[in-house]
Structure formats: C-alpha cells, structure tokens
Enzyme design. Structure first.
Site, PDB file in Angstrom:
ATOM      1  N   GLY B  11       0.971  -1.087   0.000  1.00 12.41           N
ATOM      2  CA  GLY B  11       0.000   0.000   0.000  1.00 12.41           C
ATOM      3  C   GLY B  11       1.002   1.122   0.000  1.00 12.41           C
ATOM      4  O   GLY B  11       1.881   1.146   0.846  1.00 12.41           O
ATOM      5  N   THR B  12       0.941   2.002  -0.968  1.00 14.60           N
ATOM      6  CA  THR B  12       2.137   2.805  -1.139  1.00 14.60           C
ATOM      7  C   THR B  12       1.839   4.158  -1.752  1.00 14.60           C
ATOM      8  O   THR B  12       0.722   4.399  -2.238  1.00 14.60           O
ATOM      9  CB  THR B  12       3.105   2.045  -2.089  1.00 14.60           C
ATOM     10  N   THR B  13       2.847   5.010  -1.682  1.00  9.51           N
ATOM     11  CA  THR B  13       2.793   6.223  -2.494  1.00  9.51           C
ATOM     12  C   THR B  13       4.084   6.272  -3.291  1.00  9.51           C
ATOM     13  O   THR B  13       5.168   6.246  -2.715  1.00  9.51           O
ATOM     14  CB  THR B  13       2.724   7.484  -1.610  1.00  9.51           C
ATOM     15  N   LYS B  45      11.489   0.769  -2.158  1.00  6.17           N
ATOM     16  CA  LYS B  45      10.611   0.589  -3.317  1.00  6.17           C
ATOM     17  C   LYS B  45      11.197   1.210  -4.572  1.00  6.17           C
ATOM     18  O   LYS B  45      10.537   1.232  -5.615  1.00  6.17           O
ATOM     19  CB  LYS B  45       9.255   1.242  -3.031  1.00  6.17           C
ATOM     20  N   GLY B 143      -1.677   5.663  -1.914  1.00  3.25           N
ATOM     21  CA  GLY B 143      -1.587   7.017  -1.362  1.00  3.25           C
ATOM     22  C   GLY B 143      -1.756   8.106  -2.397  1.00  3.25           C
ATOM     23  O   GLY B 143      -2.049   9.260  -2.061  1.00  3.25           O
TER      24      GLY B 143
END
Lengths: 255, 212
Positions: B11-13, B45, B143
């Site tokens: 779950g990322t930005t 990442k 995000g």
C-alpha cells in the site's frame, strides 16, 4: 578459380586441410552468378539499385522483386538464390518485429544485421543443412543514428559500409562506387548515380533485357523505406542512359 | 484494490517527476499485510534497473520484486548487446512485456523513470494490466489518490532541481499523512546525466502542514 574439393567439400561440417570450408565458398559462388545489386549510403539516406535480369518476356513487370522491406525504416537488397533470400527476409522481419515488441523502438541496423548474420552463420556449422546461397545488403535511416548500410554474406559475417556491391559485376560496380563522393551527396543526387552504375555494369552482350529496381530510405522519405517513385525513377534512368551515350560518343571521338 | 493483495503489499505512495535536466523518483517506505500490520517501516521501493534508470514498485511486493529482478537482467543483457546504455523507453517496454504477458498471475504496477542520451529525462507508467504510458510526471499507489489535486495544481514543466525536490517531498508527505498504508521515511532519487543521488527524509523531518 575452380578448385576441386576432392572429398572435403561434401558437407559444411568439414574443413579442408588448408583450412577452408568449401560449402561456404560454393555458396558465395552462387551469389557471384546472380545479377548485381548495389547499396550506397549518403549524407541523408541510403539508396539501393538492383539489376534484375528479365529471363522471359512473359513475366509480369515487377515480379520477382529483389528489394524487400524488413521494417518501416529498413530495406534489404539481395543477390543469389532468391528463395533463400526470401526466407532470410522473413527471419529479419521477425527479428525486427520482436525487438520493437520487447523494447518499444526501432531496431538499430547494426544489431539487426548481426542477428541475421548469426542466423546465416548457424547454417554453416552442420552437415544436415546447406549454407544460404545469398548475400544481402541492409540499409536504414533513423533520426538519431542517421543512415546505416550493412552487408551480410553466406559465411555469416556482416560489415558496415558507405557503399557496397554484390553479384556478378561487383568488382566493376565497386570501382564505380569508389569514384563517388557519397558523404557529400543527398539521396536525390545519389539515386541518379546508382541508376547510372547499374547501367554501366550491365553486360549487354551476355544478358539481354533487365529491369532496374531502385529503392531508398532517408530524410527524403521521412525514414520510411520504399521503392523510388515513378517520376524520380524515370529521371534517374534517363540520366543513366544519357551518361552512357555520352561516354560512347566520347570514345568514338578519340578513335 | 491494493488492500486485497494476499501477503505483503506495498500500500504505497510512489511518484516520478521530470525537471529541467533530470528526473526525481520518490516513494514512501511502508510495507503492510492486510492493511493492519506494518511488516516493514523501511522497505526499498526504488529499484535501480540500470545506471540511469529506476523503477518504483506498487502492489504485491513479491510480484514486484520478481518482475524487477527479471527486468533488470533483461535490460542489462540488452545494454551489453547494444553496446550502449539502454533507452528509458526500452526499459519500460521490458517491464510492460513482463506485466502484460503474465497479467493473470501478477498484481504489480510500476513507474519507470530515468535519463538517456536520446530523449533526456523521461517518466513512464506501467499499469497493472501492462499499459505503458509516457508522461511528464506521474503518481501511483494507494496514497496517490489523496494527492491528485496537489499534484495537478502544483506541477510546472521545466522546474529547477530544488523546486522539483520540494514538489516531490511535499507530495509524498501529504500522501503519507492521509494514507494509512503509506508511511515511514521518504526516499527520493535524483537522476541526471551526471549521476544518481539518493535523498532520504525521515518521518519527523518531512514538511508539516496545517494540523500537524
């Protein structure tokens, strides 16, 4: 130069005692028996010219083409066994297409010619197959790399050139090509010179009629390889025929 | 959508922005399982796939790592064969082929960004199903939904390095502030013709906004 192999020439997997692979040399002979094809690279493109001998008046005009499109920006002119050449053009097409599919851009000509050359070379290693009996000239134009010209022969090597010739009159054609200052010429100027060279090297006595196949790729075609348009071709052929007449005339004067 | 991923997910930005002379690629550093447990606070990442080309990953971490590993190999081999550094477009295409051809099994999206001699700084999005799109800048991950407004309003073409760094940092900080599955530190990489520079901004040093 007819050297008999005497037993060392039966398959491509055999060397002769003096280190030659005769099958490959015989394949190159097949190319030398074919009519001439030339390719010249100039400042803004590449032009191909092929002396396509017409063996019968019954042939449809434009049949048995010897210039192929390998990709939008790449053209291929061949000499030798035409069926072998057609099969190689398919190999080149697939390679170029796979490259574009994997990497998203035009295949650089150096890479394509190396890959097809590797394929041709593979057929010189085994006794179960025979080498390809054709040489071909690849040409392309790209915005960044500019015009490129490569030639591949039956032994499976490829070299980059500014001008090259394959087929029966390749020596004579090379002499004519060397006279040109191709690095300073544009495609439009070069088309006429290419037509002239083909007309010069064509042997009126041994071979009868021929069709001149001309194609180009460069800035003038926006990077697309295509047969030269009819009006340009007619102008080039006229220039070629006129130049030849002039030379004939000047010979007569001296006599 | 991302929260339905089995196993560890990012779950990322993530984002990538071109500026005058280079490109900045950035991400948060949180990896989570099921949207409840933070399995790592310091995950990387931003994967380097070549000298001047980076990829940011979103979605299933396992899938993304497997794909980038394969892509890194293919791009390296391609570059050696071509005898020149790979085009950013070529690297993005390699990723796209992997994503598209294995779309049934994979659940990972990428942003590829870098610099090459032919076209300079570039950013490419490789979406879940294998779509490839070139853009001047792009944001991704769960995000990113919270910062579309900010990004659209504040992005300008041809920014300077400092302006771009500020833009990217702010965007990441805002997203990490609202998205529960994004957080940790902000990782930024500045890629130019000259080289690659890593900037790491710990959570407490990120820009603060009105209610923080």
């Amino acid at each position: 130069m007819s050297s008999i192999g005497t037993g060392y020439d039966l398959s491509a997997s055999t060397f002769s005692p003096d280190g030659r692979v005769f099958q490959v040399e015989y394949a190159m002979k097949a190319v030398e028996n074919s009519s001439t094809a030339i390719g010249i690279r100039c400042k803004d493109g590449v032009v191909f010219g092929v002396e396509k001998l017409v063996l019968s008046k019954l042939y449809e005009q434009g049949s048995n083409k010897r210039i192929f499109n390998v990709d939008r920006h790449v053209g291929m002119a061949v000499a030798g066994l035409l069926a072998d050449a057609r099969s190689l053009s398919e190999v080149a097409r697939e390679d170029a297409s796979n490259f574009r599919s994997n990497y998203g851009h035009n295949i650089p000509l150096k890479h394509l010619s190396e890959r097809v050359a590797m394929y041709v070379h593979a057929y010189t290693l085994y006794s179960a197959v025979r080498p390809f009996g054709c040489s071909f000239i690849l040409g392309s134009y790209d915005q960044d790399d500019g015009p490129q010209l490569y030639m591949v022969d039956p032994s499976g090597i490829s070299y980059g050139y500014w001008g090259c010739a394959i087929g029966k009159a390749k020596q004579a054609a090379k002499t004519e090509i060397e006279k040109l200052q191709m690095k300073d010429m544009t495609c439009r100027e070069l088309v006429k010179e290419v037509a002239k060279i083909i007309y010069i090297v064509h042997d009126e006595v041994k071979d009868k009629s021929f069709e001149l196949e001309l194609s180009w790729v460069g800035e003038v075609t926006n990077g697309k390889h295509e047969l030269v348009p009819k009006d340009v071709r007619e102008e080039a052929e006229k220039y070629a025929k006129d130049s030849l007449e002039e030379e004939d005339d000047s010979d007569e004067d001296i006599m | 959508m991302d929260s339905q991923i089995k196993g560890v997910s990012t779950g990322t930005t993530i984002l990538a922005v071109t500026f005058n002379g280079g490109v900045i690629i950035g991400s948060d550093s949180r990896a989570s399982i099921g949207g409840n447990y933070v399995s790592s606070k310091t995950i990387n990442k931003l994967i380097q796939v070549h000298d001047r080309i980076f990829c940011c990953i979103a979605g299933s971490l396992a899938d993304a790592q497997a794909v980038t590993k394969a892509a890194k190999f293919q791009i390296s081999f391609h570059s050696i064969q071509m005898e020149s550094p790979p085009l950013v477009k070529a690297a993005a295409s390699v990723l796209k082929e992997l994503c598209y051809n294995n779309k049934e099994e994979l659940q990972a999206g990428f942003i590829t960004a870098g610099w090459d001699r032919k076209k300079g700084p570039q950013v490419y999005t490789v979406a879940l199903g294998g779509m490839l799109l070139s853009q001047p800048f792009t944001i991704g991950g769960s995000g990113s939904t919270y910062i579309y407004g900010y990004a659209d309003a504040k992005y300008k073409p041809d920014m300077s390095r400092e302006e771009c760094l500020q833009f990217a940092t702010n965007a990441l900080a805002l997203a990490m502030g609202r998205d529960n599955v994004s957080g940790g530190v902000a990782h930024l990489v500045v890629i130019t013709e000259e080289g690659v520079e890593h900037v790491v901004i710990p959570g407490d040093k990120l820009p603060k906004f009105h209610d923080e």
